[in-house]
Design an enzyme around this catalytic site. Structure first.
Site, PDB file in Angstrom:
ATOM      1  N   HIS A  69       6.177  13.857   5.200  1.00  0.00           N
ATOM      2  CA  HIS A  69       6.517  12.581   5.154  1.00  0.00           C
ATOM      3  C   HIS A  69       7.474  12.207   4.065  1.00  0.00           C
ATOM      4  CE1 HIS A  69       3.497  10.528   7.344  1.00  0.00           C
ATOM      5  NE2 HIS A  69       2.923  11.737   7.566  1.00  0.00           N
ATOM      6  N   ASP A  89      14.024   8.867  -0.761  1.00  0.00           N
ATOM      7  CA  ASP A  89      12.871   8.214   0.185  1.00  0.00           C
ATOM      8  C   ASP A  89      12.797   8.912   1.255  1.00  0.00           C
ATOM      9  OD1 ASP A  89      10.398   7.195   0.424  1.00  0.00           O
ATOM     10  OD2 ASP A  89      11.129   5.118  -0.229  1.00  0.00           O
TER      11      ASP A  89
HETATM   12  O1  F6P Z   1       4.245   8.924   1.756  1.00  0.00           O
HETATM   13  C1  F6P Z   1       4.401   9.986   0.909  1.00  0.00           C
HETATM   14  C2  F6P Z   1       3.145  10.022   0.214  1.00  0.00           C
HETATM   15  O2  F6P Z   1       2.876  11.012  -0.837  1.00  0.00           O
HETATM   16  C3  F6P Z   1       1.796   9.979   1.075  1.00  0.00           C
HETATM   17  O3  F6P Z   1       1.225  11.268   1.409  1.00  0.00           O
HETATM   18  C4  F6P Z   1       1.078   9.311   0.306  1.00  0.00           C
HETATM   19  O4  F6P Z   1      -0.286   9.115   0.912  1.00  0.00           O
HETATM   20  C5  F6P Z   1       1.678   8.462  -0.368  1.00  0.00           C
HETATM   21  O5  F6P Z   1       2.715   8.676  -0.580  1.00  0.00           O
HETATM   22  C6  F6P Z   1       1.130   7.681  -1.618  1.00  0.00           C
HETATM   23  O6  F6P Z   1       0.839   8.544  -2.650  1.00  0.00           O
HETATM   24  P1  F6P Z   1      -0.426   9.116  -3.295  1.00  0.00           P
HETATM   25  O7  F6P Z   1      -1.463   9.555  -2.107  1.00  0.00           O
HETATM   26  O8  F6P Z   1      -0.179   9.868  -4.127  1.00  0.00           O
HETATM   27  O9  F6P Z   1      -1.159   7.900  -3.801  1.00  0.00           O
END
Ligand code: F6P
Length: 468
Positions: free
Chosen positions: A169, A376
């Site tokens: 992602h 991003d």
């Molecule tokens: O989109 C990238 C990402 O790291 C996802 O894997 C994740 O769910 C989101 O950002 C939010 O980050 P976190 O899970 O660290 O809160």
């Protein structure tokens, strides 16, 4: 037909929506959702299946208890707790202080610790050992994101022979940046355990294929990477949103009331909107400086526009995020102190999480949405904003350094490092005539409706099930 090609879809990600639907509290889940959960959740709701991941909770126990099982709608959630130490070393440490800055091309922020890398591999092994007994022949297993790169290797080691795909992602960095990591070759080798690797853009896929070929040898034939270990299909699958639902939310009576309140609160002034997790990759300080520069260079815009910056708390135990929050707080205070009048505050800063439905009302009312990450993977806010516009559409100002810029070319594309340039582009967006706004939006909404969360999911699964 894709759905007939496997019996059950099994999604594995570090974060799951159990905070929203099951184990933890609702606000916890919302606070941390991010793009991965918001795109996967509706897609999985339609298909049903199993979703495995971290519960978001810490446990004191050292040995891992069996997963918590919660069924919601057609989805079976299975989540495990991690110990405080694992959360620090695996999640806050290796994932978010080494891989995250590395993959987003911030090498100077990368912090390397051997013990954190060991914890990363250990937690991936734990995920595999806890998941493996839940798997059935005929399942298609879809692993998500940088937290879980070695999971495929671990599952294969335990004997999993079924379908196994991986989607990243985040961006995939150029090989010169990736190889700053002493463990880069090992992680690249882990990618060979999967049958399909998915990326948001051509560029990320190319970076990954270049790294595989240069570090491990082998060749790429345009579709698959071939090495002694076999063939791995490498595809581009842009993630999208659910435009119909956003349009419905934005048009609801509740959104109308919320929008009116918002407009009244800024006394009819123009609204520029920013919505992000509070993360240094999102370019929030640069955006605030660009807004300040707009007011400075074009004083006619003073008192006529307000910036509403929504920043969702994120990774609050990681020092770089604590520092970023301090910096954003400081800048908001300085800019507001410099320009505010008795009846006008230039920046409204909302450090909290809104549900997607609540955000739709903000999107609907914003004259400009400013999405300016320094880097991003995709950025779904850009697509959600487009989906929430109507006959008198606002303008999307979009960083060239996010995956969405590859598709949303009719946005006003900016370089977020160029603060002066961004100030000029903001002015242009605020002054854009209706006909041009409509023309741009019509092209944008077509793209947003063509590439959705559902098409992303279907295309990836079609490739996973047809892979040899
Ligand atoms: O989109 C990238 C990402 O790291 C996802 O894997 C994740 O769910 C989101 O950002 C939010 O980050 P976190 O899970 O660290 O809160």
């Amino acid at each position: 037909m894709v759905l007939d090609a496997y019996e059950r879809l099994v999604v594995v990600s570090n974060r799951t929506p159990t905070g929203i639907e099951g184990g933890a509290t609702r606000s916890e889940g919302q606070r941390t959702a991010g793009g991965l959960v918001s795109a996967l959740y509706p897609a999985l709701q339609k298909r049903g299946g199993l979703w495995f991941g971290w519960s978001g909770r810490a446990t004191r126990r050292q040995a891992h208890a069996p997963p918590h099982l919660v069924r919601h709608g057609g989805i079976q959630f299975a989540t495990i707790d991690l110990s405080e130490e694992e959360i620090n070393d695996f999640y806050a440490g290796f994932c978010n202080r080494a891989l995250w800055p590395l993959f987003h091309c911030f090498p100077s922020r990368v912090r390397l610790r051997r013990e954190e890398y060991r914890a990363y591999r250990r937690v991936n092994r734990t995920f595999a050992t806890q998941l493996f007994p839940l798997l059935k022949a005929g399942d298609a297993v879809w692993v998500h994101d940088y937290h879980l790169i070695p999971l495929g290797t671990e599952l294969r080691r335990l004997g999993w022979k079924g379908r196994l795909g991986f989607f990243l992602h985040t961006p995939f960095p150029p090989v010169d940046i990736l190889t700053i990591l002493p463990f880069a070759s090992q992680l690249l080798a882990d990618l060979n355990a999967y049958e399909v690797l998915g990326f948001h853009t051509q560029r990320y896929r190319q970076n990954c294929v270049d790294a595989l070929c240069s570090e491990l040898g082998g060749t790429f034939d345009g579709q698959a990477y071939h090495s002694e270990g076999g063939a791995v299909r490498c595809g581009v699958y842009a993630i999208g949103t659910d435009p119909t639902t956003f349009a419905r939310w934005a048009m609801s009576t509740q959104a109308e009331m919320q929008s009116k309140r918002l407009r009244r609160s800024v006394r009819g002034r123009r609204i520029v909107l920013g919505v992000d997790r509070l993360d240094y990759t999102k370019g929030i300080p640069e955006r605030l400086l660009a807004f300040e520069r707009l007011l400075e260079r074009y004083p006619a815009w003073q008192r006529r526009v307000s910036l509403i910056q929504i920043s969702a708390p994120s990774r609050t135990r990681v020092p770089e995020y604590i520092e970023q929050k301090r910096e954003v707080d400081r800048l908001v205070g300085a800019i507001n102190g410099r320009f505010s009048e008795e009846d006008w505050v230039p920046i409204r800063y909302l450090y909290r999480t809104y549900s997607q439905e609540e955000l739709a009302a903000f999107y609907r009312e914003a004259d400009v949405c400013i999405v300016t990450p320094l880097r991003d993977g995709m950025n779904l806010v850009a697509k959600e904003y487009v989906a929430s516009q109507t006959a008198d559409p606002g303008v999307l100002v979009l960083s060239r350094f996010c995956g969405a810029a590859e598709e949303l070319r009719e946005a006003v594309i900016v370089n977020p490092y160029d603060v002066d340039g961004m100030a000029d582009d903001l002015k242009r967006a605020l002054e854009m005539p209706l006909a041009e706004r409509q023309e741009r939006w019509q092209a944008l909404i077509k793209r947003v409706c063509a590439v959705t969360a559902q098409t992303w999911c279907e295309q990836f699964l079609a490739d996973l099930t047809s892979a040899p």
